[in-house]
Design a protein around this motif. Sequence first.
Motif, PDB file in Angstrom:
ATOM      1  N   VAL A  35       0.839  -1.201   0.000  1.00 11.85           N
ATOM      2  CA  VAL A  35       0.000   0.000   0.000  1.00 11.85           C
ATOM      3  C   VAL A  35       0.875   1.253   0.000  1.00 11.85           C
ATOM      4  O   VAL A  35       1.839   1.365   0.778  1.00 11.85           O
ATOM      5  N   LEU A  36       0.537   2.193  -0.891  1.00 11.64           N
ATOM      6  CA  LEU A  36       1.170   3.512  -0.978  1.00 11.64           C
ATOM      7  C   LEU A  36       2.693   3.410  -1.068  1.00 11.64           C
ATOM      8  O   LEU A  36       3.427   4.188  -0.447  1.00 11.64           O
ATOM      9  N   ARG A  42       9.306  -3.259  -9.369  1.00 12.30           N
ATOM     10  CA  ARG A  42       8.074  -3.990  -9.627  1.00 12.30           C
ATOM     11  C   ARG A  42       6.922  -3.053  -9.961  1.00 12.30           C
ATOM     12  O   ARG A  42       6.058  -3.383 -10.765  1.00 12.30           O
ATOM     13  N   HIS A  43       6.918  -1.880  -9.341  1.00 10.11           N
ATOM     14  CA  HIS A  43       5.860  -0.874  -9.572  1.00 10.11           C
ATOM     15  C   HIS A  43       6.535   0.447  -9.955  1.00 10.11           C
ATOM     16  O   HIS A  43       6.881   1.248  -9.057  1.00 10.11           O
ATOM     17  N   PRO A  44       6.790   0.685 -11.251  1.00 11.20           N
ATOM     18  CA  PRO A  44       7.563   1.871 -11.663  1.00 11.20           C
ATOM     19  C   PRO A  44       6.951   3.197 -11.220  1.00 11.20           C
ATOM     20  O   PRO A  44       7.689   4.160 -10.983  1.00 11.20           O
ATOM     21  N   LEU A  45       5.625   3.286 -11.087  1.00 14.40           N
ATOM     22  CA  LEU A  45       4.989   4.525 -10.626  1.00 14.40           C
ATOM     23  C   LEU A  45       4.523   4.420  -9.174  1.00 14.40           C
ATOM     24  O   LEU A  45       3.946   5.375  -8.644  1.00 14.40           O
ATOM     25  N   GLY A  46       4.736   3.294  -8.551  1.00 14.74           N
ATOM     26  CA  GLY A  46       4.277   3.106  -7.188  1.00 14.74           C
ATOM     27  C   GLY A  46       2.901   2.455  -7.147  1.00 14.74           C
ATOM     28  O   GLY A  46       2.377   1.975  -8.162  1.00 14.74           O
ATOM     29  N   THR A  47       2.289   2.474  -5.966  1.00 17.21           N
ATOM     30  CA  THR A  47       0.965   1.882  -5.777  1.00 17.21           C
ATOM     31  C   THR A  47       0.047   2.885  -5.091  1.00 17.21           C
ATOM     32  O   THR A  47       0.506   3.893  -4.525  1.00 17.21           O
ATOM     33  N   ASP A  48      -1.274   2.581  -5.120  1.00 21.89           N
ATOM     34  CA  ASP A  48      -2.237   3.470  -4.486  1.00 21.89           C
ATOM     35  C   ASP A  48      -2.562   2.969  -3.081  1.00 21.89           C
ATOM     36  O   ASP A  48      -1.870   2.093  -2.541  1.00 21.89           O
ATOM     37  N   LEU A  50      -4.750   1.061  -2.030  1.00 18.61           N
ATOM     38  CA  LEU A  50      -5.117  -0.350  -1.958  1.00 18.61           C
ATOM     39  C   LEU A  50      -4.011  -1.258  -2.470  1.00 18.61           C
ATOM     40  O   LEU A  50      -4.210  -2.473  -2.607  1.00 18.61           O
ATOM     41  N   GLY A  51      -2.872  -0.706  -2.785  1.00 20.52           N
ATOM     42  CA  GLY A  51      -1.751  -1.487  -3.275  1.00 20.52           C
ATOM     43  C   GLY A  51      -1.834  -1.828  -4.752  1.00 20.52           C
ATOM     44  O   GLY A  51      -1.082  -2.682  -5.240  1.00 20.52           O
ATOM     45  N   VAL A 226       1.725  14.484  -3.443  1.00 19.83           N
ATOM     46  CA  VAL A 226       2.642  15.007  -4.445  1.00 19.83           C
ATOM     47  C   VAL A 226       3.950  15.477  -3.824  1.00 19.83           C
ATOM     48  O   VAL A 226       5.005  15.443  -4.472  1.00 19.83           O
ATOM     49  N   TYR A 227       3.934  15.894  -2.536  1.00 22.94           N
ATOM     50  CA  TYR A 227       5.158  16.412  -1.927  1.00 22.94           C
ATOM     51  C   TYR A 227       6.091  15.295  -1.461  1.00 22.94           C
ATOM     52  O   TYR A 227       7.290  15.536  -1.260  1.00 22.94           O
ATOM     53  N   THR A 228       5.547  14.086  -1.298  1.00 19.99           N
ATOM     54  CA  THR A 228       6.396  12.949  -0.916  1.00 19.99           C
ATOM     55  C   THR A 228       6.717  12.042  -2.090  1.00 19.99           C
ATOM     56  O   THR A 228       7.851  11.561  -2.211  1.00 19.99           O
ATOM     57  N   GLU A 229       5.716  11.812  -2.949  1.00 20.49           N
ATOM     58  CA  GLU A 229       5.909  10.977  -4.143  1.00 20.49           C
ATOM     59  C   GLU A 229       5.278  11.702  -5.336  1.00 20.49           C
ATOM     60  O   GLU A 229       4.101  11.539  -5.636  1.00 20.49           O
TER      61      GLU A 229
END
Length: 620
Positions: A35-36, A42-48, A50-51, A226-229
């Motif tokens: 999550v987040l 594995r996740h080039p843009l990250g996750t939301d 809910l993962g 947006v300020y962290t990722e």
Amino acid sequence: MGVVVLAMLGSLAVLAVAGPLWWGHAADRPDPSAVLQGPTGRHPLGTDHLGRDLLARLLASTWPSLLPAVAATLLGAAAGITLGALTAVVGGRARRLLGAFVNLLLAFPALLIAMFFAALFGAGARGAVFALAVACAPGFARLTQTLAAGVAGTDFMVAARVLGLRRHRLLLRHVLPHVAEPLLLNVTVAVGSALVVLSGLSFLGLGAQSPSYDWGLLLSQGLERVYTEPLPAVAPGIAIVYAGVAFQLLGEVLAKTATRHAAPRHAEEPAPPPAPAGRRPASPDHVLEVEDLRVALPAGDRTIRPVRGVSLALRRGEMVGLVGESGSGKSLTALALADLLPDGARATWNAHWFLGADVGSLTRGERHRQLATGMAMVFQNPASAFNPALRIETQLTEAVRAHHGTPRDQAVEQALVQLRRVALPGERRLLRSRPFQLSGGQRQRVAIAAASMLRPDLVIADEPTTALDVTVQRQIMDLLRRLRRDDATAILFISHDIALVADTCDRVLVMYGGTIVESLPARRLADGARHPYTRMLVASVLDLTADRDGTPPTVEGPPPDAAGTDPGCPFLDRCPQRMDRCAVEGPVPTLLAPGHEVACWRPLPLAAPPGQPETEEAET
């Protein structure tokens, strides 16, 4: 540009089709252990929250992002175009009401209307599509209304109404086909704008709702961190900009493609023909000399040659008439002499002298400066020659101010002098007028005044009296005679009126099929014409002794095909004097008498006075 746009749209199409199939499962699969997360291998843009993988959601949402934008644009365009086009086929009161309704809708910003109707229809993708369709319809309606107004007053629309065509047929057959091209281009551009607006509605919570998603919703969710990722917020923004720019560029490419056939081809202007060795110099008493002038016009897969070897010369202070039926090449010859041929047309010649200078040896700028100050044209329709948005003062004085550097006050005084020369009353009031406020005769006089502002050495008058009544016609001819007498100006007078040309000109050039078939003194036109075509033209002029019950004499048969390549005489099919030689060999001008040349292998004998037989002359 076309290759880049094709690549961008192709990538969007592939993602729209393949995105849900390839990444749809990964986009919807939650992973509580991831999550987040930030960008990882594995996740080039990250996750939301809910993962779910954000890259998969971004790619899978291409279709849900593009389809509503296209649908909203098409719905709005259909409604707006219909509303705007109706103004061209309804009555005056309904037209005013429709125009007022469109103005009322345009008084509010489109985004504000979209937000209002999105809230009214309910949050969700469907409500956002209908809201945006309502918002963009007024823009299409205003554009269509403006384009349709240019069609509503045309003669073919009046004829269609007289024939009793119903409004839907008028709309589909006569209005929309004439305005379709700019509307289609505008629709293409509007898709990109609709995509941005729909993404904005989703960003505000009025568009796509969970569990559905599009780029706008992904942007809203990514903005929370947006300020962290920053990447989860930046990536949907890049996708929105990429698709919006693709559709905007598509509109640009289509617009350039649609207008490419009409684009000026200055860079492809052909070089002037090389001067033949030993060519004689220009005659000092001639204002204009041209030999073997030819004009070619591209027409699809063939070339039309409306002017095929015209040779003429004008002396200072001489008035020469150029006559011939419609399509013989008179106006194109004049436009070629003035370097005003339409785009794509090409003029060639063996020799072209103007004011003693070889036109072919001048640069484009030098040629334009010489023609602008030494030659003037008076067109048949002065209403189209004048700019309706500018005052008469501006249009009369701009030439002397631009080419001679004359101060404005002095240029105005010169304009007043020219207006007095053409007998126009109320000169200062007239200078403040615009062309549409003048009558046809007044506009033609102003055109002659404008032509004489620079004291040109040559005036080309292209049927300046055709649309005028006989009284104004006489006044215009008196003005041309005065211009010729006072300034020693040479005048090339183009007209269909054989009697008028014979009465006012010194010489007459008879043109047929793009060539000069006869040149003779104007006083000999009635009884000294030797070419069969000239004789037929003279015979078609009726006088008071003509039989009112009989059929008026005409030149039987169709004119020659301007795209034809037959080597013989262009008058062959209509000539009663034709012989075998005429079919295989074009006639050359032959001098029959001083100042009298005929291009005919079998000239007619001289017309005899009444009661005497015609004079038999040897065949030339």
